[in-house]
Write a protein that holds these residues in place. Structure first.
Motif, PDB file in Angstrom:
ATOM      1  N   MET A   1      18.894 -39.487 -21.121  1.00 43.32           N
ATOM      2  CA  MET A   1      19.590 -38.219 -21.090  1.00 43.32           C
ATOM      3  C   MET A   1      18.985 -37.350 -19.994  1.00 43.32           C
ATOM      4  O   MET A   1      17.782 -37.264 -19.852  1.00 43.32           O
ATOM      5  CB  MET A   1      19.450 -37.530 -22.445  1.00 43.32           C
ATOM      6  N   ASP A   2      19.861 -36.709 -19.270  1.00 41.21           N
ATOM      7  CA  ASP A   2      19.469 -35.691 -18.297  1.00 41.21           C
ATOM      8  C   ASP A   2      20.194 -34.416 -18.672  1.00 41.21           C
ATOM      9  O   ASP A   2      21.163 -34.435 -19.426  1.00 41.21           O
ATOM     10  CB  ASP A   2      19.878 -36.105 -16.880  1.00 41.21           C
ATOM     11  N   TYR A   3      19.745 -33.311 -18.101  1.00 41.39           N
ATOM     12  CA  TYR A   3      20.425 -32.048 -18.392  1.00 41.39           C
ATOM     13  C   TYR A   3      20.235 -31.066 -17.253  1.00 41.39           C
ATOM     14  O   TYR A   3      19.308 -31.179 -16.453  1.00 41.39           O
ATOM     15  CB  TYR A   3      19.944 -31.433 -19.709  1.00 41.39           C
ATOM     16  N   GLY A   4      21.148 -30.109 -17.206  1.00 45.31           N
ATOM     17  CA  GLY A   4      21.066 -28.998 -16.277  1.00 45.31           C
ATOM     18  C   GLY A   4      21.369 -27.726 -17.042  1.00 45.31           C
ATOM     19  O   GLY A   4      22.159 -27.737 -17.980  1.00 45.31           O
ATOM     20  N   VAL A   5      20.736 -26.620 -16.662  1.00 43.29           N
ATOM     21  CA  VAL A   5      20.908 -25.353 -17.369  1.00 43.29           C
ATOM     22  C   VAL A   5      21.532 -24.327 -16.433  1.00 43.29           C
ATOM     23  O   VAL A   5      21.095 -24.168 -15.302  1.00 43.29           O
ATOM     24  CB  VAL A   5      19.554 -24.811 -17.880  1.00 43.29           C
ATOM     25  N   GLU A   6      22.563 -23.644 -16.929  1.00 49.90           N
ATOM     26  CA  GLU A   6      23.200 -22.548 -16.198  1.00 49.90           C
ATOM     27  C   GLU A   6      23.068 -21.291 -17.052  1.00 49.90           C
ATOM     28  O   GLU A   6      23.554 -21.232 -18.173  1.00 49.90           O
ATOM     29  CB  GLU A   6      24.676 -22.866 -15.965  1.00 49.90           C
ATOM     30  N   GLN A   7      22.371 -20.320 -16.526  1.00 56.38           N
ATOM     31  CA  GLN A   7      22.138 -19.060 -17.249  1.00 56.38           C
ATOM     32  C   GLN A   7      23.199 -18.036 -16.880  1.00 56.38           C
ATOM     33  O   GLN A   7      23.442 -17.777 -15.713  1.00 56.38           O
ATOM     34  CB  GLN A   7      20.750 -18.523 -16.878  1.00 56.38           C
ATOM     35  N   ARG A   8      23.832 -17.469 -17.890  1.00 57.50           N
ATOM     36  CA  ARG A   8      24.788 -16.388 -17.693  1.00 57.50           C
ATOM     37  C   ARG A   8      24.231 -15.170 -18.404  1.00 57.50           C
ATOM     38  O   ARG A   8      23.127 -15.210 -18.933  1.00 57.50           O
ATOM     39  CB  ARG A   8      26.151 -16.778 -18.257  1.00 57.50           C
ATOM     40  N   ASP A   9      24.987 -14.070 -18.445  1.00 52.43           N
ATOM     41  CA  ASP A   9      24.500 -12.836 -19.058  1.00 52.43           C
ATOM     42  C   ASP A   9      23.988 -13.042 -20.477  1.00 52.43           C
ATOM     43  O   ASP A   9      22.818 -12.869 -20.758  1.00 52.43           O
ATOM     44  CB  ASP A   9      25.593 -11.757 -19.058  1.00 52.43           C
ATOM     45  N   GLN A  10      24.886 -13.375 -21.378  1.00 52.31           N
ATOM     46  CA  GLN A  10      24.521 -13.516 -22.785  1.00 52.31           C
ATOM     47  C   GLN A  10      24.586 -14.966 -23.270  1.00 52.31           C
ATOM     48  O   GLN A  10      24.475 -15.219 -24.459  1.00 52.31           O
ATOM     49  CB  GLN A  10      25.454 -12.650 -23.655  1.00 52.31           C
ATOM     50  N   GLU A  11      24.748 -15.892 -22.324  1.00 51.86           N
ATOM     51  CA  GLU A  11      24.954 -17.283 -22.694  1.00 51.86           C
ATOM     52  C   GLU A  11      24.202 -18.201 -21.741  1.00 51.86           C
ATOM     53  O   GLU A  11      24.214 -17.988 -20.535  1.00 51.86           O
ATOM     54  CB  GLU A  11      26.464 -17.573 -22.643  1.00 51.86           C
ATOM     55  N   ALA A  12      23.547 -19.194 -22.296  1.00 51.08           N
ATOM     56  CA  ALA A  12      22.936 -20.252 -21.495  1.00 51.08           C
ATOM     57  C   ALA A  12      23.694 -21.533 -21.803  1.00 51.08           C
ATOM     58  O   ALA A  12      23.869 -21.893 -22.971  1.00 51.08           O
ATOM     59  CB  ALA A  12      21.463 -20.413 -21.841  1.00 51.08           C
ATOM     60  N   VAL A  13      24.179 -22.205 -20.761  1.00 48.85           N
ATOM     61  CA  VAL A  13      24.933 -23.445 -20.944  1.00 48.85           C
ATOM     62  C   VAL A  13      24.073 -24.606 -20.451  1.00 48.85           C
ATOM     63  O   VAL A  13      23.646 -24.635 -19.295  1.00 48.85           O
ATOM     64  CB  VAL A  13      26.271 -23.412 -20.179  1.00 48.85           C
ATOM     65  N   VAL A  14      23.814 -25.537 -21.355  1.00 44.55           N
ATOM     66  CA  VAL A  14      23.026 -26.728 -21.036  1.00 44.55           C
ATOM     67  C   VAL A  14      23.981 -27.908 -21.037  1.00 44.55           C
ATOM     68  O   VAL A  14      24.600 -28.216 -22.062  1.00 44.55           O
ATOM     69  CB  VAL A  14      21.910 -26.959 -22.081  1.00 44.55           C
ATOM     70  N   ARG A  15      24.123 -28.555 -19.878  1.00 45.39           N
ATOM     71  CA  ARG A  15      25.013 -29.717 -19.785  1.00 45.39           C
ATOM     72  C   ARG A  15      24.177 -30.980 -19.964  1.00 45.39           C
ATOM     73  O   ARG A  15      23.309 -31.285 -19.149  1.00 45.39           O
ATOM     74  CB  ARG A  15      25.716 -29.752 -18.433  1.00 45.39           C
ATOM     75  N   LEU A  16      24.447 -31.688 -21.066  1.00 43.26           N
ATOM     76  CA  LEU A  16      23.766 -32.957 -21.325  1.00 43.26           C
ATOM     77  C   LEU A  16      24.540 -34.081 -20.665  1.00 43.26           C
ATOM     78  O   LEU A  16      25.768 -34.112 -20.710  1.00 43.26           O
ATOM     79  CB  LEU A  16      23.668 -33.205 -22.835  1.00 43.26           C
ATOM     80  N   ARG A  17      23.817 -35.022 -20.047  1.00 39.24           N
ATOM     81  CA  ARG A  17      24.447 -36.149 -19.355  1.00 39.24           C
ATOM     82  C   ARG A  17      23.828 -37.466 -19.819  1.00 39.24           C
ATOM     83  O   ARG A  17      22.633 -37.524 -20.081  1.00 39.24           O
ATOM     84  CB  ARG A  17      24.254 -36.013 -17.846  1.00 39.24           C
ATOM     85  N   GLY A  18      24.678 -38.478 -19.904  1.00 38.98           N
ATOM     86  CA  GLY A  18      24.185 -39.818 -20.227  1.00 38.98           C
ATOM     87  C   GLY A  18      24.256 -40.127 -21.710  1.00 38.98           C
ATOM     88  O   GLY A  18      25.280 -39.915 -22.347  1.00 38.98           O
ATOM     89  N   ARG A  19      23.140 -40.607 -22.258  1.00 41.09           N
ATOM     90  CA  ARG A  19      23.060 -41.041 -23.650  1.00 41.09           C
ATOM     91  C   ARG A  19      21.978 -40.241 -24.360  1.00 41.09           C
ATOM     92  O   ARG A  19      20.899 -40.055 -23.816  1.00 41.09           O
ATOM     93  CB  ARG A  19      22.717 -42.532 -23.704  1.00 41.09           C
ATOM     94  N   LEU A  20      22.272 -39.815 -25.579  1.00 39.65           N
ATOM     95  CA  LEU A  20      21.295 -39.089 -26.395  1.00 39.65           C
ATOM     96  C   LEU A  20      20.885 -39.996 -27.545  1.00 39.65           C
ATOM     97  O   LEU A  20      21.650 -40.219 -28.486  1.00 39.65           O
ATOM     98  CB  LEU A  20      21.893 -37.780 -26.920  1.00 39.65           C
ATOM     99  N   THR A  21      19.667 -40.547 -27.437  1.00 41.65           N
ATOM    100  CA  THR A  21      19.186 -41.513 -28.419  1.00 41.65           C
ATOM    101  C   THR A  21      17.759 -41.162 -28.827  1.00 41.65           C
ATOM    102  O   THR A  21      17.160 -40.207 -28.319  1.00 41.65           O
ATOM    103  CB  THR A  21      19.188 -42.942 -27.842  1.00 41.65           C
ATOM    104  N   PHE A  22      17.224 -41.953 -29.729  1.00 41.77           N
ATOM    105  CA  PHE A  22      15.862 -41.765 -30.207  1.00 41.77           C
ATOM    106  C   PHE A  22      14.861 -41.659 -29.054  1.00 41.77           C
ATOM    107  O   PHE A  22      13.907 -40.892 -29.117  1.00 41.77           O
ATOM    108  CB  PHE A  22      15.471 -42.935 -31.132  1.00 41.77           C
ATOM    109  N   ASN A  23      15.088 -42.407 -27.983  1.00 40.90           N
ATOM    110  CA  ASN A  23      14.176 -42.412 -26.831  1.00 40.90           C
ATOM    111  C   ASN A  23      14.102 -41.065 -26.124  1.00 40.90           C
ATOM    112  O   ASN A  23      13.180 -40.830 -25.346  1.00 40.90           O
ATOM    113  CB  ASN A  23      14.584 -43.488 -25.830  1.00 40.90           C
ATOM    114  N   ASP A  24      15.049 -40.170 -26.384  1.00 40.29           N
ATOM    115  CA  ASP A  24      15.094 -38.868 -25.721  1.00 40.29           C
ATOM    116  C   ASP A  24      14.439 -37.755 -26.532  1.00 40.29           C
ATOM    117  O   ASP A  24      14.524 -36.587 -26.170  1.00 40.29           O
ATOM    118  CB  ASP A  24      16.563 -38.487 -25.441  1.00 40.29           C
ATOM    119  N   HIS A  25      13.759 -38.123 -27.609  1.00 42.43           N
ATOM    120  CA  HIS A  25      13.175 -37.128 -28.505  1.00 42.43           C
ATOM    121  C   HIS A  25      12.273 -36.134 -27.765  1.00 42.43           C
ATOM    122  O   HIS A  25      12.442 -34.920 -27.902  1.00 42.43           O
ATOM    123  CB  HIS A  25      12.392 -37.818 -29.626  1.00 42.43           C
TER     124      HIS A  25
END
Length: 101
Positions: free
Chosen positions: A1-25
């Motif tokens: 899993m990879d991710y990118g964060v975009e910060q806005r005024d009252q909201e933070a958007v985190v885009r998760l990419r790939g696979r989210l599994t036990f290995n990403d703990h």
């Protein structure tokens, strides 16, 4: 899993990419820490680029929700598709975490 964060005024958007599994703990734990520290009250996990999630990944999403509540923030899951959407539906995650299309 990879991710990118975009910060806005009252909201933070985190885009998760790939696979989210036990290995990403460890990586997701670090991300949850970042989310708890930023100023935005609304934390959004954009799942549109997430291809796969397993039961451990679902558990980590629930941990993220609990940590955001403890930090006085809200957590939203957004734009799940395919296998990820099916798993969230079967697990009835929408009863615990807000899900937006």
């Amino acid at each position: 899993m990879d991710y990118g964060v975009e910060q806005r005024d009252q909201e933070a958007v985190v885009r998760l990419r790939g696979r989210l599994t036990f290995n990403d703990h460890a990586k997701l734990r670090a991300l949850i820490g970042e989310m708890a520290q930023n100023k935005a009250k609304r934390q959004v996990l954009d799942l549109s680029s997430l291809e796969f999630v397993d039961s451990a990944g679902i558990g980590m999403l629930l941990i993220a929700r609990e940590e955001m509540v403890n930090a006085g923030k809200s957590l939203v899951l957004r734009t799940a598709a395919g296998q990820v959407k099916r798993v969230l539906t079967v697990a009835q995650i929408g009863k615990i975490v807000t899900i937006e299309d």
